[in-house]
Design a protein around this motif. Structure first.
Motif, PDB file in Angstrom:
ATOM      1  N   SER A 103     -21.798  28.950  22.879  1.00 43.17           N
ATOM      2  CA  SER A 103     -22.375  30.421  22.668  1.00 43.17           C
ATOM      3  C   SER A 103     -22.073  30.586  24.449  1.00 43.17           C
ATOM      4  O   SER A 103     -22.962  31.961  24.257  1.00 43.17           O
ATOM      5  CB  SER A 103     -22.579  30.787  21.588  1.00 43.17           C
ATOM      6  N   GLY A 104     -23.229  30.102  24.738  1.00 46.78           N
ATOM      7  CA  GLY A 104     -23.605  29.309  26.565  1.00 46.78           C
ATOM      8  C   GLY A 104     -25.844  30.151  26.575  1.00 46.78           C
ATOM      9  O   GLY A 104     -25.641  30.741  25.869  1.00 46.78           O
ATOM     10  N   TYR A 105     -25.959  29.471  27.361  1.00 48.78           N
ATOM     11  CA  TYR A 105     -27.647  29.737  28.021  1.00 48.78           C
ATOM     12  C   TYR A 105     -27.636  30.923  28.511  1.00 48.78           C
ATOM     13  O   TYR A 105     -26.428  31.526  28.683  1.00 48.78           O
ATOM     14  CB  TYR A 105     -27.980  28.453  28.168  1.00 48.78           C
ATOM     15  N   THR A 106     -28.447  31.527  28.529  1.00 48.46           N
ATOM     16  CA  THR A 106     -28.948  32.488  29.383  1.00 48.46           C
ATOM     17  C   THR A 106     -30.334  32.126  30.357  1.00 48.46           C
ATOM     18  O   THR A 106     -31.274  31.110  29.777  1.00 48.46           O
ATOM     19  CB  THR A 106     -30.031  33.770  28.438  1.00 48.46           C
ATOM     20  N   PHE A 107     -29.434  31.637  31.496  1.00 50.64           N
ATOM     21  CA  PHE A 107     -30.465  31.218  32.510  1.00 50.64           C
ATOM     22  C   PHE A 107     -31.479  31.868  32.661  1.00 50.64           C
ATOM     23  O   PHE A 107     -31.017  33.139  33.506  1.00 50.64           O
ATOM     24  CB  PHE A 107     -29.935  30.108  33.610  1.00 50.64           C
ATOM     25  N   GLY A 108     -33.013  31.099  33.468  1.00 51.95           N
ATOM     26  CA  GLY A 108     -33.602  31.791  34.213  1.00 51.95           C
ATOM     27  C   GLY A 108     -32.800  31.654  35.821  1.00 51.95           C
ATOM     28  O   GLY A 108     -31.980  31.038  35.979  1.00 51.95           O
ATOM     29  N   SER A 109     -34.122  32.276  37.123  1.00 54.06           N
ATOM     30  CA  SER A 109     -33.921  32.076  37.575  1.00 54.06           C
ATOM     31  C   SER A 109     -33.699  30.834  38.095  1.00 54.06           C
ATOM     32  O   SER A 109     -33.626  30.497  39.730  1.00 54.06           O
ATOM     33  CB  SER A 109     -34.389  33.624  38.622  1.00 54.06           C
ATOM     34  N   GLY A 110     -34.964  30.581  38.077  1.00 55.38           N
ATOM     35  CA  GLY A 110     -35.414  28.839  38.721  1.00 55.38           C
ATOM     36  C   GLY A 110     -37.073  29.013  39.533  1.00 55.38           C
ATOM     37  O   GLY A 110     -36.486  30.356  40.139  1.00 55.38           O
ATOM     38  N   THR A 111     -36.882  27.957  39.496  1.00 58.86           N
ATOM     39  CA  THR A 111     -38.639  27.465  40.416  1.00 58.86           C
ATOM     40  C   THR A 111     -37.854  26.212  41.276  1.00 58.86           C
ATOM     41  O   THR A 111     -37.762  25.307  41.269  1.00 58.86           O
ATOM     42  CB  THR A 111     -39.457  26.998  38.882  1.00 58.86           C
ATOM     43  N   ARG A 112     -37.976  27.179  42.456  1.00 53.50           N
ATOM     44  CA  ARG A 112     -37.831  25.719  43.392  1.00 53.50           C
ATOM     45  C   ARG A 112     -39.462  24.856  43.604  1.00 53.50           C
ATOM     46  O   ARG A 112     -40.793  26.254  44.759  1.00 53.50           O
ATOM     47  CB  ARG A 112     -37.202  26.733  44.855  1.00 53.50           C
ATOM     48  N   LEU A 113     -39.348  23.929  43.475  1.00 53.78           N
ATOM     49  CA  LEU A 113     -40.178  23.341  44.195  1.00 53.78           C
ATOM     50  C   LEU A 113     -40.417  22.228  45.396  1.00 53.78           C
ATOM     51  O   LEU A 113     -39.374  21.384  44.944  1.00 53.78           O
ATOM     52  CB  LEU A 113     -41.059  22.446  42.414  1.00 53.78           C
ATOM     53  N   THR A 114     -41.235  22.443  46.145  1.00 53.46           N
ATOM     54  CA  THR A 114     -41.501  21.501  47.935  1.00 53.46           C
ATOM     55  C   THR A 114     -42.810  20.583  47.825  1.00 53.46           C
ATOM     56  O   THR A 114     -43.824  21.049  47.340  1.00 53.46           O
ATOM     57  CB  THR A 114     -41.421  22.120  48.205  1.00 53.46           C
ATOM     58  N   VAL A 115     -42.430  18.826  47.661  1.00 47.92           N
ATOM     59  CA  VAL A 115     -43.580  18.534  47.074  1.00 47.92           C
ATOM     60  C   VAL A 115     -43.325  18.188  48.907  1.00 47.92           C
ATOM     61  O   VAL A 115     -42.589  17.326  49.243  1.00 47.92           O
ATOM     62  CB  VAL A 115     -43.325  17.251  46.351  1.00 47.92           C
ATOM     63  N   VAL A 116     -44.729  18.184  49.681  1.00 51.48           N
ATOM     64  CA  VAL A 116     -44.988  17.348  50.497  1.00 51.48           C
ATOM     65  C   VAL A 116     -45.321  17.083  51.352  1.00 51.48           C
ATOM     66  O   VAL A 116     -46.815  16.335  50.168  1.00 51.48           O
ATOM     67  CB  VAL A 116     -44.567  18.857  51.628  1.00 51.48           C
TER      68      VAL A 116
END
Lengths: 116, 110
Positions: A103-116
């Motif tokens: 049926s298809g998911y509804t996705f969120g916008s995402g979290t961009r994680l940067t590890v430095v």
């Protein structure tokens, strides 16, 4: 209806620190998924909740990752301690129906994680 | 092993030209395949699924089991089709997870 909400949208942390990502699914959606896309690679499945239970956590990379879903509502994904290779975009998705993939998911916008 | 391959990282066409985004898969049994799309500054969303044999926004995709392919096609590309396209395969064994390809970035030039 409100969509799938993820926060923070961006997070920059130092190697060794702890980060917690949060996902609020669409109200009433029993199925909740976490995926991530590491730079240059495909979007990969991490785990699947049905309500508060982990249905499939075969994609969790290692024990530095801990996912919870309190009361079957929102979910958190904690990375402790974070490593450089954890950098990427973490997506959450939710679905109500019994065959969410079809049926298809509804996705969120995402979290961009940067590890430095 | 389940795998989805999208051989083109980038694809650029002119408006009005035909477009084909390639997808090949590796799977034991009868696959269930999907195309997802992510427009600029928008969320990942389902475009179409093979079992529906549907046409969405002028796009179609036919499952070819002999060639293990599920290419996405549109006869006349539009500028608003510019986006990131992901081919995906439903996991085996009753799993509800998706296996994604690396994606193809489509740019439709005016």
């Amino acid at each position: 209806e409100a969509g799938v909400t993820q926060f923070p949208s961006h997070s920059v942390i130092e190697k060794g620190q702890t980060v917690t990502l949060r996902c609020d699914p669409i109200s009433g959606h029993d199925n909740l998924y976490w995926y991530r896309r590491v730079m240059g690679k495909e979007i990969k499945f991490l785990l699947h909740f049905v309500k508060e239970s982990k249905q499939d956590e075969s994609g969790m990379p290692n024990n530095r990752f801990l996912a919870e879903r309190t009361g079957g509502t929102y979910s958190t994904l904690k990375v402790q301690p974070a490593e450089l290779e954890d950098s990427g975009v973490y997506f959450c998705a939710s679905s109500q129906v019994t065959t969410p993939v079809l049926s298809g998911y509804t996705f969120g916008s995402g979290t961009r994680l940067t590890v430095v | 092993a389940q795998r989805v391959t999208q051989p083109e990282k980038l694809l650029s066409v002119f408006k009005g030209a035909p477009v084909e985004l390639k997808c090949n898969y590796s799977y034991s049994g009868s696959p269930e395949l999907f195309w997802y799309v992510q427009y600029s500054r928008q969320r990942l969303q389902l475009l179409l699924r093979h079992i529906s044999r549907e046409s969405i926004k002028g796009f179609t995709a036919d499952l070819n089991k002999g060639e293990t392919s599920f290419h996405l096609k549109k006869p006349f590309a539009q500028e608003e089709d510019s986006a990131m396209y992901y081919c995906a395969l439903k996991g085996q064994g009753g799993s509800e997870k998706l296996v994604f390809g690396k994606g193809t970035k489509l740019t439709v030039n005016p």
